[in-house]
Design a protein around this motif. Structure first.
Motif, PDB file in Angstrom:
ATOM      1  N   HIS A 159     -12.905   1.398 -11.390  1.00 19.31           N
ATOM      2  CA  HIS A 159     -13.253   0.420 -10.358  1.00 19.31           C
ATOM      3  C   HIS A 159     -14.551  -0.307 -10.732  1.00 19.31           C
ATOM      4  CE1 HIS A 159     -10.272   1.006  -7.162  1.00 19.31           C
ATOM      5  NE2 HIS A 159     -10.253   2.268  -7.513  1.00 19.31           N
TER       6      HIS A 159
ATOM      7  N   ALA B 183       0.555   3.693  -3.218  1.00 20.70           N
ATOM      8  CA  ALA B 183      -0.052   5.000  -2.978  1.00 20.70           C
ATOM      9  C   ALA B 183       0.823   6.136  -3.501  1.00 20.70           C
ATOM     10  CB  ALA B 183      -0.315   5.186  -1.487  1.00 20.70           C
TER      11      ALA B 183
ATOM     12  N   GLU C  98     -13.020  -1.174  -0.938  1.00 22.18           N
ATOM     13  CA  GLU C  98     -12.526  -0.284   0.111  1.00 22.18           C
ATOM     14  C   GLU C  98     -12.164   1.080  -0.458  1.00 22.18           C
ATOM     15  OE1 GLU C  98     -10.155  -2.631   3.494  1.00 22.18           O
ATOM     16  OE2 GLU C  98      -9.428  -3.086   1.490  1.00 22.18           O
ATOM     17  N   GLN C  99     -11.494   1.074  -1.600  1.00 19.89           N
ATOM     18  CA  GLN C  99     -11.080   2.331  -2.215  1.00 19.89           C
ATOM     19  C   GLN C  99     -12.291   3.133  -2.675  1.00 19.89           C
ATOM     20  OE1 GLN C  99      -8.127   3.294  -2.024  1.00 19.89           O
ATOM     21  NE2 GLN C  99      -7.581   4.718  -3.650  1.00 19.89           N
TER      22      GLN C  99
ATOM     23  N   SER D  76     -10.644  -3.132  -3.965  1.00 22.40           N
ATOM     24  CA  SER D  76     -11.287  -2.153  -4.843  1.00 22.40           C
ATOM     25  C   SER D  76     -12.483  -1.503  -4.156  1.00 22.40           C
ATOM     26  CB  SER D  76     -11.716  -2.834  -6.146  1.00 22.40           C
ATOM     27  OG  SER D  76     -12.430  -1.951  -6.974  1.00 22.40           O
TER      28      SER D  76
ATOM     29  N   ARG E  51      -6.989  -2.117  -4.643  1.00 25.94           N
ATOM     30  CA  ARG E  51      -7.274  -0.721  -4.287  1.00 25.94           C
ATOM     31  C   ARG E  51      -6.762   0.224  -5.369  1.00 25.94           C
ATOM     32  NH1 ARG E  51      -4.756  -1.894   0.802  1.00 25.94           N
ATOM     33  NH2 ARG E  51      -6.270  -2.657   2.322  1.00 25.94           N
ATOM     34  N   HIS E  52      -5.609  -0.122  -5.936  1.00 24.29           N
ATOM     35  CA  HIS E  52      -4.963   0.778  -6.890  1.00 24.29           C
ATOM     36  C   HIS E  52      -5.076   0.280  -8.336  1.00 24.29           C
ATOM     37  CE1 HIS E  52      -3.275   3.236  -3.654  1.00 24.29           C
ATOM     38  NE2 HIS E  52      -3.127   2.100  -2.999  1.00 24.29           N
TER      39      HIS E  52
ATOM     40  N   GLU F  57       0.830  -1.206   0.000  1.00 27.39           N
ATOM     41  CA  GLU F  57       0.000   0.000   0.000  1.00 27.39           C
ATOM     42  C   GLU F  57       0.865   1.257   0.000  1.00 27.39           C
ATOM     43  OE1 GLU F  57      -3.062   2.596  -0.091  1.00 27.39           O
ATOM     44  OE2 GLU F  57      -3.207   0.416  -0.355  1.00 27.39           O
TER      45      GLU F  57
END
Length: 353
Positions: free
Chosen positions: A324, A25, A225-226, A223, A74-75, A21
């Protein structure tokens, strides 16, 4: 092979997720070519976590991958992340030396398994002469892959994996338009193809498929969560009628439902990984199916609610929310559409399994 206990493996997975992460990030992988971003991930050691120590890896079980893949979700990291971190080391350990160059960490791998595709297909056939023929449509990452790992069956129904380069004789890959840029697909055509054959027991193939479902669910959980975080930030800054949108009760309820969906995905993922770790890395097939069905439904529901909260901007293709949403749509049917999984689980219950 590692001798770490389950608690230590879970702690290691959490530490790896934090490290992933922190890197993702601050990295701008979207600005890189796929080969360059893949090289960056290779330098981080992602693809050596589960690789045998004899091959230069750490020899860790797939339990430790959940956190890394969740961060990748997430990214929206491009490329066959699950294939590179899970499938390549898994196949390499069963074909030592024979396919080392084809399964190296600098090569992009696509797993050609009809069960994973939304259209389905018979397994490609292994003939008496040792060559493989068949066609599998909508194969994830096949369009960009350097190597294919193809699930095949002989005339008696015994399964094996064919490991072969995409530029080998008799191999054809027809690119399809991808719903999401990080999940490109292609139709794989095999015409009397020779390659490295790795025999598989049914239990081993079931384990590989279960881990693929678990890690796909980890991606979807990350994904979601983001998306929840993006939506929360949006509704507290976006104003309507002189007030933040997030001050309206209807909006608060919807965002709370999104957060609940995200939390259940993470909790169910943690339970599935823990159970697999306690069973020496062999996931419970039904538990993996339940997780994938829930993740496929909940992730899409979170994205659809987020689109409502963002208004028209969320539908634009250059907005992160659109990516997403497209990812959730693309992965919903990977290794089973939720409705098909529900039917399969019902049949298992009726059969007493």
């Amino acid at each position: 092979m590692t001798t770490l206990g389950m608690e230590e493996l879970c702690e290691l997975s959490a530490e790896l997720e934090i490290a992933a992460e922190n890197y993702l990030a601050n990295a701008d992988l979207d600005a890189m070519k796929l080969t360059d971003s893949w090289a960056a991930l290779r330098e981080l050691g992602w693809f050596d976590l589960c690789r045998d120590e004899e091959s230069g890896g750490l020899g860790l079980p797939p339990v430790v991958l959940a956190g890394v893949v969740r961060a990748a979700g997430r990214h929206l990291v491009a490329g066959p992340v699950i294939e590179g971190t899970l499938v390549a080391p898994w196949v390499s350990s069963r074909a030592p030396g024979q396919a080392a160059s084809l399964l190296a960490a600098d090569r992009l791998l696509s797993l050609v398994d009809p069960m994973a595709t939304p259209l389905g297909a018979p397994l490609p056939t292994l003939g008496p002469d040792g060559t493989v023929s068949g066609r599998v449509a909508v194969v994830p990452h096949a369009a960009d892959a350097d190597t294919l790992a193809v699930v095949v069956a002989d005339v008696d129904g015994a399964t094996a994996l064919l490991v072969v380069a995409t530029d080998a004789r008799g191999v054809g890959v027809e690119r399809r338009e991808a719903l999401a840029g990080m999940h490109p697909t292609g139709d794989v055509v095999l015409d009397a193809v020779s390659g490295v054959l790795v025999p598989l027991e049914d239990a081993a193939l079931s384990t590989l498929r279960s881990w693929s479902r678990i890690l796909t669910s980890a991606w979807l959980a990350g994904s979601a969560e983001q998306v929840v975080a993006m939506t929360r930030d949006h509704v507290v800054t976006r104003e309507q009628f002189g007030r933040p949108v997030g001050s309206f009760q209807a909006v608060q309820h919807l965002v709370a439902d999104m957060a609940a969906d995200s939390a259940t995905m993470v909790n169910l993922l943690s339970m599935s990984v823990a159970r697999a770790g306690e069973a020496d890395g062999r996931p419970d097939e039904s538990a993996a199916l339940v997780l994938k069905a829930h993740a496929g439904t909940a992730a899409l529901r979170v994205c659809e609610s987020a689109l409502q909260m963002h208004g028209g901007i969320g539908f634009t293709t250059d907005h992160p929310l659109h990516r997403h949403y497209a990812s959730a749509m693309a992965l919903r049917s990977h290794y089973g559409h939720p409705e098909a999984i529900h039917l399969q689980l019902g049949q298992r219950l009726l059969a007493g399994r």
